[in-house]
Design an enzyme around this catalytic site. Structure first.
Site, PDB file in Angstrom:
ATOM      1  N   ASP A  91      -5.669  -7.433 -16.222  1.00  0.00           N
ATOM      2  CA  ASP A  91      -4.415  -6.738 -16.493  1.00  0.00           C
ATOM      3  C   ASP A  91      -4.747  -5.255 -16.681  1.00  0.00           C
ATOM      4  O   ASP A  91      -5.329  -4.866 -17.703  1.00  0.00           O
ATOM      5  CB  ASP A  91      -3.761  -7.317 -17.751  1.00  0.00           C
ATOM      6  CG  ASP A  91      -2.423  -6.654 -18.034  1.00  0.00           C
ATOM      7  OD1 ASP A  91      -2.095  -5.623 -17.384  1.00  0.00           O
ATOM      8  OD2 ASP A  91      -1.685  -7.151 -18.904  1.00  0.00           O
ATOM      9  N   GLY A  92      -4.364  -4.468 -15.691  1.00  0.00           N
ATOM     10  CA  GLY A  92      -4.714  -3.047 -15.692  1.00  0.00           C
ATOM     11  C   GLY A  92      -4.140  -2.278 -16.857  1.00  0.00           C
ATOM     12  O   GLY A  92      -4.631  -1.189 -17.179  1.00  0.00           O
ATOM     13  N   ILE A  97       0.898  -1.154   0.000  1.00  0.00           N
ATOM     14  CA  ILE A  97       0.000   0.000   0.000  1.00  0.00           C
ATOM     15  C   ILE A  97       0.941   1.209   0.000  1.00  0.00           C
ATOM     16  O   ILE A  97       1.922   1.249   0.756  1.00  0.00           O
ATOM     17  CB  ILE A  97      -0.954   0.016   1.212  1.00  0.00           C
ATOM     18  CG1 ILE A  97      -1.845   1.265   1.214  1.00  0.00           C
ATOM     19  CG2 ILE A  97      -0.234  -0.134   2.540  1.00  0.00           C
ATOM     20  CD1 ILE A  97      -2.966   1.228   2.282  1.00  0.00           C
ATOM     21  N   SER A  98       0.670   2.157  -0.877  1.00  0.00           N
ATOM     22  CA  SER A  98       1.568   3.309  -1.003  1.00  0.00           C
ATOM     23  C   SER A  98       1.582   4.132   0.277  1.00  0.00           C
ATOM     24  O   SER A  98       0.661   4.045   1.097  1.00  0.00           O
ATOM     25  CB  SER A  98       1.118   4.195  -2.155  1.00  0.00           C
ATOM     26  OG  SER A  98       1.064   3.449  -3.341  1.00  0.00           O
ATOM     27  N   HIS A 151      -0.414   8.925  -1.773  1.00  0.00           N
ATOM     28  CA  HIS A 151      -1.847   8.898  -2.099  1.00  0.00           C
ATOM     29  C   HIS A 151      -2.391  10.331  -2.159  1.00  0.00           C
ATOM     30  O   HIS A 151      -3.139  10.689  -3.073  1.00  0.00           O
ATOM     31  CB  HIS A 151      -2.620   8.106  -1.042  1.00  0.00           C
ATOM     32  CG  HIS A 151      -2.500   6.616  -1.198  1.00  0.00           C
ATOM     33  ND1 HIS A 151      -2.519   5.748  -0.126  1.00  0.00           N
ATOM     34  CD2 HIS A 151      -2.374   5.839  -2.304  1.00  0.00           C
ATOM     35  CE1 HIS A 151      -2.415   4.499  -0.576  1.00  0.00           C
ATOM     36  NE2 HIS A 151      -2.320   4.529  -1.879  1.00  0.00           N
ATOM     37  N   HIS A 155      -4.385  -7.399 -10.672  1.00  0.00           N
ATOM     38  CA  HIS A 155      -4.132  -8.677 -11.350  1.00  0.00           C
ATOM     39  C   HIS A 155      -3.797  -9.835 -10.413  1.00  0.00           C
ATOM     40  O   HIS A 155      -3.651 -10.948 -10.879  1.00  0.00           O
ATOM     41  CB  HIS A 155      -3.076  -8.529 -12.451  1.00  0.00           C
ATOM     42  CG  HIS A 155      -1.694  -8.307 -11.940  1.00  0.00           C
ATOM     43  ND1 HIS A 155      -0.584  -8.571 -12.701  1.00  0.00           N
ATOM     44  CD2 HIS A 155      -1.271  -7.854 -10.762  1.00  0.00           C
ATOM     45  CE1 HIS A 155       0.485  -8.270 -11.991  1.00  0.00           C
ATOM     46  NE2 HIS A 155       0.103  -7.836 -10.829  1.00  0.00           N
ATOM     47  N   SER A 192      -4.752  -2.676  -1.973  1.00  0.00           N
ATOM     48  CA  SER A 192      -5.521  -2.737  -0.718  1.00  0.00           C
ATOM     49  C   SER A 192      -6.945  -2.185  -0.860  1.00  0.00           C
ATOM     50  O   SER A 192      -7.791  -2.442  -0.012  1.00  0.00           O
ATOM     51  CB  SER A 192      -4.809  -1.894   0.344  1.00  0.00           C
ATOM     52  OG  SER A 192      -4.842  -0.523  -0.047  1.00  0.00           O
TER      53      SER A 192
HETATM   54  N1  SAH Z   1      -2.642   1.664  -4.972  1.00  0.00           N
HETATM   55  C1  SAH Z   1      -2.661   0.427  -4.208  1.00  0.00           C
HETATM   56  C2  SAH Z   1      -1.565  -0.559  -4.555  1.00  0.00           C
HETATM   57  C3  SAH Z   1      -0.245  -0.035  -5.023  1.00  0.00           C
HETATM   58  S1  SAH Z   1       0.947  -1.336  -5.312  1.00  0.00           S
HETATM   59  C4  SAH Z   1      -2.580   0.734  -2.729  1.00  0.00           C
HETATM   60  O1  SAH Z   1      -2.047   1.777  -2.358  1.00  0.00           O
HETATM   61  O2  SAH Z   1      -2.992  -0.134  -1.950  1.00  0.00           O
HETATM   62  C5  SAH Z   1       0.697  -1.666  -7.019  1.00  0.00           C
HETATM   63  C6  SAH Z   1      -0.448  -2.616  -7.305  1.00  0.00           C
HETATM   64  O3  SAH Z   1      -0.482  -2.822  -8.706  1.00  0.00           O
HETATM   65  C7  SAH Z   1      -0.303  -3.999  -6.668  1.00  0.00           C
HETATM   66  O4  SAH Z   1      -1.469  -4.345  -6.001  1.00  0.00           O
HETATM   67  C8  SAH Z   1      -0.043  -4.917  -7.872  1.00  0.00           C
HETATM   68  O5  SAH Z   1      -0.504  -6.241  -7.683  1.00  0.00           O
HETATM   69  C9  SAH Z   1      -0.797  -4.188  -8.958  1.00  0.00           C
HETATM   70  N2  SAH Z   1      -0.393  -4.511 -10.333  1.00  0.00           N
HETATM   71  C10 SAH Z   1       0.857  -4.684 -10.816  1.00  0.00           C
HETATM   72  N3  SAH Z   1       0.814  -4.956 -12.145  1.00  0.00           N
HETATM   73  C11 SAH Z   1      -0.504  -4.947 -12.487  1.00  0.00           C
HETATM   74  C12 SAH Z   1      -1.198  -5.174 -13.723  1.00  0.00           C
HETATM   75  N4  SAH Z   1      -0.559  -5.457 -14.873  1.00  0.00           N
HETATM   76  N5  SAH Z   1      -2.545  -5.094 -13.713  1.00  0.00           N
HETATM   77  C13 SAH Z   1      -3.224  -4.811 -12.563  1.00  0.00           C
HETATM   78  N6  SAH Z   1      -2.624  -4.602 -11.370  1.00  0.00           N
HETATM   79  C14 SAH Z   1      -1.279  -4.677 -11.338  1.00  0.00           C
END
Ligand code: SAH
Length: 230
Positions: free
Chosen positions: A152-153, A69-70, A75, A121, A99
């Site tokens: 896949d985001g 979590i960042s 954020h 993902h 998260s």
């Molecule tokens: N913004 C979130 C998580 C940040 S960490 C928070 O603060 O809780 C980055 C996130 O990106 C992780 O959960 C990781 O699993 C996700 N991620 C990485 N590559 C991805 C992809 N290709 N598609 C979707 N999610 C991805």
């Protein structure tokens, strides 16, 4: 995301409550937080999204699967960059929702008539975000103001496009074209772009005439956007 840059925050705050944490970020960020960003962050208690011993410390924390979590100030910084797009009724996309914390903050900013799609993902992190939201803000899921989807985001989520705001929470080598395509005219994307360790945080604006304007804002250090075998 690993530690974010000292250019943004010079002193890591330790806080005794969520509101104390947001107050400390407001003092250390270098500029005053937008009141709507502050309200959103005050409405979502980070302690409900982060199992760390000190969830109210201004630093990234593990959420498992090598992901974090960042840090709260990061954020705050991202929400501030998107504040003019995250308005009542807007549609937003949170790539790498992890998260679910930031997705919930974005949902507060777009209000009852807006919606946010989180794409993640790792199936386990989709489940984690849904559990966190069910515990902390069940109405966001019940009203479908927030959806957390597996995928896949880098492909975005075409079905609900176009988006006023896109936040990408992991670092891309290049800005994925589907995300640019899914931005609404007048929309903005915030995305870390660069190598595995350090990147530039980019603001990508799609102007009313469709022109794309990219601007590097600051140095950051995010985990990479990766491939996952389902
Ligand atoms: N913004 C979130 C998580 C940040 S960490 C928070 O603060 O809780 C980055 C996130 O990106 C992780 O959960 C990781 O699993 C996700 N991620 C990485 N590559 C991805 C992809 N290709 N598609 C979707 N999610 C991805």
């Amino acid at each position: 995301m690993s530690d974010s840059p000292e250019v943004i925050v010079r002193k890591r705050s330790v806080s005794s409550s969520n509101s104390d944490l947001i107050g400390n970020i407001n003092k250390t960020l270098g500029h005053k937080l937008d009141p709507r960003v502050m309200n959103a962050m005050l409405s979502v208690d980070r302690a409900n999204y982060c199992q760390a011993s000190y969830p109210l410390k201004d630093r990234p924390e593990s959420i498992g699967y090598g992901q974090t979590i960042s840090a709260p100030h990061m954020h705050a910084y991202a929400l501030d960059m998107l504040k003019d797009q995250l308005v009542e009724g807007a549609k937003a996309l949170d790539v790498g929702s992890g998260s679910g914390y930031l997705t919930a903050c974005m949902a507060h900013m777009v209000g009852r008539t807006g919606s946010v799609v989180g794409v993640e993902h790792f199936p386990e992190l989709v489940e984690l975000a849904i559990n966190n939201l069910q515990h902390d803000q069940p109405e966001l899921l019940e009203s479908e103001r927030v959806k957390i989807l597996l995928g896949d985001g880098r492909q975005g989520h075409e079905k609900d496009a176009p988006y006023n705001a896109i936040h990408v929470g992991a670092a891309a080598k290049q800005i994925p074209q589907p995300l640019i395509d899914q931005l609404k005219p007048g929309g903005r994307m915030v995305i870390p772009v660069g190598g595995s360790w350090y990147q530039q945080l980019f603001q990508v604006d799609k102007l009313a005439n469709g022109k794309i304007v990219k601007k590097s804002i600051t140095d950051v250090a995010f985990v990479p956007l990766t491939d996952v075998e389902y």
